[in-house]
Scaffold this motif. Sequence first.
Motif, PDB file in Angstrom:
ATOM      1  N   LEU A   1     -40.757  44.424 -15.966  1.00  0.00           N
ATOM      2  CA  LEU A   1     -39.723  45.226 -16.620  1.00  0.00           C
ATOM      3  C   LEU A   1     -38.597  44.335 -17.097  1.00  0.00           C
ATOM      4  O   LEU A   1     -38.454  43.198 -16.634  1.00  0.00           O
ATOM      5  N   THR A   2     -37.817  44.869 -18.019  1.00  0.00           N
ATOM      6  CA  THR A   2     -36.729  44.091 -18.611  1.00  0.00           C
ATOM      7  C   THR A   2     -35.441  44.917 -18.617  1.00  0.00           C
ATOM      8  O   THR A   2     -35.451  46.080 -18.996  1.00  0.00           O
ATOM      9  N   LEU A   3     -34.383  44.287 -18.167  1.00  0.00           N
ATOM     10  CA  LEU A   3     -33.058  44.900 -18.254  1.00  0.00           C
ATOM     11  C   LEU A   3     -32.292  44.178 -19.353  1.00  0.00           C
ATOM     12  O   LEU A   3     -32.116  42.959 -19.287  1.00  0.00           O
ATOM     13  N   ARG A   4     -31.860  44.938 -20.363  1.00  0.00           N
ATOM     14  CA  ARG A   4     -31.103  44.334 -21.472  1.00  0.00           C
ATOM     15  C   ARG A   4     -29.622  44.296 -21.124  1.00  0.00           C
ATOM     16  O   ARG A   4     -29.125  45.152 -20.397  1.00  0.00           O
ATOM     17  N   GLN A   5     -28.948  43.303 -21.695  1.00  0.00           N
ATOM     18  CA  GLN A   5     -27.524  43.159 -21.366  1.00  0.00           C
ATOM     19  C   GLN A   5     -26.702  44.371 -21.784  1.00  0.00           C
ATOM     20  O   GLN A   5     -26.864  44.895 -22.877  1.00  0.00           O
ATOM     21  N   GLY A   6     -25.856  44.816 -20.898  1.00  0.00           N
ATOM     22  CA  GLY A   6     -24.964  45.930 -21.180  1.00  0.00           C
ATOM     23  C   GLY A   6     -25.627  47.287 -21.104  1.00  0.00           C
ATOM     24  O   GLY A   6     -25.021  48.292 -21.444  1.00  0.00           O
ATOM     25  N   GLU A   7     -26.900  47.305 -20.659  1.00  0.00           N
ATOM     26  CA  GLU A   7     -27.617  48.574 -20.607  1.00  0.00           C
ATOM     27  C   GLU A   7     -27.789  49.066 -19.171  1.00  0.00           C
ATOM     28  O   GLU A   7     -27.561  48.330 -18.211  1.00  0.00           O
TER      29      GLU A   7
ATOM     30  N   ASP B   1     -19.598  59.245 -13.768  1.00  0.00           N
ATOM     31  CA  ASP B   1     -18.465  58.826 -14.604  1.00  0.00           C
ATOM     32  C   ASP B   1     -18.086  57.380 -14.323  1.00  0.00           C
ATOM     33  O   ASP B   1     -17.822  56.599 -15.239  1.00  0.00           O
ATOM     34  N   LEU B   2     -18.055  57.042 -13.032  1.00  0.00           N
ATOM     35  CA  LEU B   2     -17.671  55.681 -12.651  1.00  0.00           C
ATOM     36  C   LEU B   2     -18.647  54.661 -13.237  1.00  0.00           C
ATOM     37  O   LEU B   2     -18.238  53.641 -13.813  1.00  0.00           O
ATOM     38  N   ILE B   3     -19.943  54.963 -13.121  1.00  0.00           N
ATOM     39  CA  ILE B   3     -20.954  54.027 -13.615  1.00  0.00           C
ATOM     40  C   ILE B   3     -20.838  53.877 -15.139  1.00  0.00           C
ATOM     41  O   ILE B   3     -20.908  52.773 -15.676  1.00  0.00           O
ATOM     42  N   LEU B   4     -20.632  55.003 -15.820  1.00  0.00           N
ATOM     43  CA  LEU B   4     -20.512  54.934 -17.275  1.00  0.00           C
ATOM     44  C   LEU B   4     -19.246  54.181 -17.694  1.00  0.00           C
ATOM     45  O   LEU B   4     -19.249  53.450 -18.681  1.00  0.00           O
ATOM     46  N   ARG B   5     -18.172  54.340 -16.899  1.00  0.00           N
ATOM     47  CA  ARG B   5     -16.940  53.589 -17.180  1.00  0.00           C
ATOM     48  C   ARG B   5     -17.173  52.091 -17.032  1.00  0.00           C
ATOM     49  O   ARG B   5     -16.726  51.293 -17.838  1.00  0.00           O
ATOM     50  N   LEU B   6     -17.910  51.726 -15.966  1.00  0.00           N
ATOM     51  CA  LEU B   6     -18.193  50.310 -15.728  1.00  0.00           C
ATOM     52  C   LEU B   6     -19.014  49.738 -16.872  1.00  0.00           C
ATOM     53  O   LEU B   6     -18.797  48.618 -17.328  1.00  0.00           O
ATOM     54  N   LYS B   7     -19.986  50.542 -17.334  1.00  0.00           N
ATOM     55  CA  LYS B   7     -20.834  50.086 -18.437  1.00  0.00           C
ATOM     56  C   LYS B   7     -20.000  49.909 -19.699  1.00  0.00           C
ATOM     57  O   LYS B   7     -20.110  48.893 -20.391  1.00  0.00           O
ATOM     58  N   ALA B   8     -19.113  50.886 -19.943  1.00  0.00           N
ATOM     59  CA  ALA B   8     -18.290  50.837 -21.159  1.00  0.00           C
ATOM     60  C   ALA B   8     -17.342  49.645 -21.142  1.00  0.00           C
ATOM     61  O   ALA B   8     -17.026  49.067 -22.170  1.00  0.00           O
ATOM     62  N   ALA B   9     -16.907  49.256 -19.914  1.00  0.00           N
ATOM     63  CA  ALA B   9     -15.983  48.127 -19.796  1.00  0.00           C
ATOM     64  C   ALA B   9     -16.645  46.829 -20.235  1.00  0.00           C
ATOM     65  O   ALA B   9     -15.966  45.858 -20.553  1.00  0.00           O
ATOM     66  N   GLY B  10     -17.975  46.807 -20.265  1.00  0.00           N
ATOM     67  CA  GLY B  10     -18.709  45.660 -20.777  1.00  0.00           C
ATOM     68  C   GLY B  10     -18.969  44.591 -19.732  1.00  0.00           C
ATOM     69  O   GLY B  10     -18.347  44.568 -18.674  1.00  0.00           O
ATOM     70  N   GLY B  11     -19.916  43.722 -20.042  1.00  0.00           N
ATOM     71  CA  GLY B  11     -20.189  42.585 -19.163  1.00  0.00           C
ATOM     72  C   GLY B  11     -21.101  42.899 -18.002  1.00  0.00           C
ATOM     73  O   GLY B  11     -21.423  42.021 -17.207  1.00  0.00           O
ATOM     74  N   LEU B  12     -21.505  44.169 -17.856  1.00  0.00           N
ATOM     75  CA  LEU B  12     -22.301  44.553 -16.701  1.00  0.00           C
ATOM     76  C   LEU B  12     -23.604  45.209 -17.159  1.00  0.00           C
ATOM     77  O   LEU B  12     -23.602  46.054 -18.045  1.00  0.00           O
ATOM     78  N   SER B  13     -24.711  44.763 -16.569  1.00  0.00           N
ATOM     79  CA  SER B  13     -25.994  45.415 -16.820  1.00  0.00           C
ATOM     80  C   SER B  13     -26.421  46.064 -15.513  1.00  0.00           C
ATOM     81  O   SER B  13     -26.232  45.479 -14.451  1.00  0.00           O
TER      82      SER B  13
END
Lengths: 329, 259
Positions: free
Chosen positions: B33-39, B193-205
């Motif tokens: 499997l592959t995790l893409r950056q920021g996803e 909400d917290l997880i989506l906020r972290l994702k939106a903040a960028g830099g985290l996959s």
Amino acid sequence: MSQSKPGGGRGAVIDAVLRWRELSILVVALILVAYFEAANTDFLLSDASLQNLSQFVAPAAIIACGEIMLMIGGEIDLSAGMVFALTPFVMHFAHQAGVPLLPAVVLALIASALIGLCNGLITVTLLVPSFITTLGTNFLLNGVTLTLSHGTPVEAPEDPIFAAIFGNWGYSEIIWAVAVVAVMHTVLRRTRWGLHTIAAGANPVGASEAGIRVNRLKIGNFMLAAVLAGLTGVLESFRISSIDPQAGGNSIMFLAVAAGVIGGTPLAGGSGTILGGLIGAFVLGVLSDGFTLIGVNAFMFNIILGAAILAAMLFNIHVGRLRRLGAMR
Amino acid sequence: MTQPVSATVPEALRAEGIVKRFGPLTALSGVSLTLRQGEILGILGDNGAGKSTLMKILTGFVPPTEGKLFVHGEEVALRSVDHARSLGIECVYQDLALANSLSVYHNLFLNREILYPGPFRLLNNRAMRRQAEACLEQIGVHIPSVTLPVERLSGGQRQAIAVARAVNSKARVLLLDEPLAAMGAREAGLIIDLILRLKAAGGLSIIMIMHNYAQALEIADHIVLMQRGQVTYENRAESTSVEELMEIVRREYRVVRNE
């Protein structure tokens, strides 16, 4: 993530009790002192009774420090009383063989550390519960001590100044105890080692997932408990100027565990207080001396001790319940 | 069935042909499997599908029997949890790894404590307290006080603290093991909400192991379905549906029953 401010009134009282678990047992200690002081004016204020009290409190308090560190991690050392008896003999034999006194004491303490290492390794790597491990080493060490000593006491090494520092002077033992408590309290509350010990006791799987080396911590605390028990044995042998193979034993070990429990350290692990252990030992000392001085049957002491342990545990459980209620507020 | 993911997004984490055997038991038989950056990659599957074993391999907790791992495109053999962590891979386990009797800020810094210089490893509690407050503020987690013991927080608050801890340690790849398990709808909503906020903040996959298909489709960008130690289906979240996923699982049940 709702905002819930800790409430005032009853909540504030509960918060205070939770923050300073030592507070409640300190109050008990002060009430006892006041009672015995009223019943017998010489209870505390005479030099002799103060010395007597401090010599009861000190050994229990020092050993309790080690037991509390173990109890926080969910372990216990039942062999502490036998390490207490064996260590001064190691010092004695080393000294007899020509080792100067101070290195002989250090050597003896290293020997007790090795016993702690064995307790720890058996418990951690062979997965034997520490209750069983140390039950075994308890009998084993007792046998070793009796064999080495042929069951007879020997005189403590003669060196007045050294002996005075190491327990012979009336208050030296309690000074040792306060110093050990101060160091161990700092270790528990202010160092990484202490924090990890609590974390490993509260959630062993979680702590190791966080990268904490739980086994290493446990073994370290077994060694610490054994060294403190050995140190106490050395101090006591200088105090009474005699090294007795029957000294210490299970009574001092259980007294130390009782001091820890009464002070607010539950056996279940995950929390505990060194300061509480000292106060717990003090309460036991006050009870023991107080009853003697007001002329109550010595057997009465055990009844009170037993009741005190049960009351302390009930209090711990009750406070835990209040805490959960507090969380739901 | 597999749809190509846009190759322009660089990969954060990739597993290739991961096999894990415990004695005679094969827990994973060739998982890629592959995790893409920021996803956010959602891993779905029943109990025993091998999700947790996969998680342990991705965090360096256990080594794979066979297979390769790539972190930000470079092949690595994870030696330990600490090694994975040094590469920016953090995990929030189902049992939360929180020490209940310790304060929030001690938990946030567990095994990463701020120490005073010197040989005694004295804790700099004041600095940890301040940074904990700043960290929780930044990701929008509200609790009464960071000095409270964790046991006095709700399940959702505890989960938030566990996530915050991973983020606090400069994670670049975050693995969440059933972050919404045993949680009411409201608490789950706050964590989502917290997880989506972290994702939106960028830099985290983020990789999330999940049970609930609807929640997974709501949060994840990409979905992987695991069954009996294998990836049996994967797709972009917007290109699949709960019904499609259910149908695949139902088919699997029929196969199992007929065996």
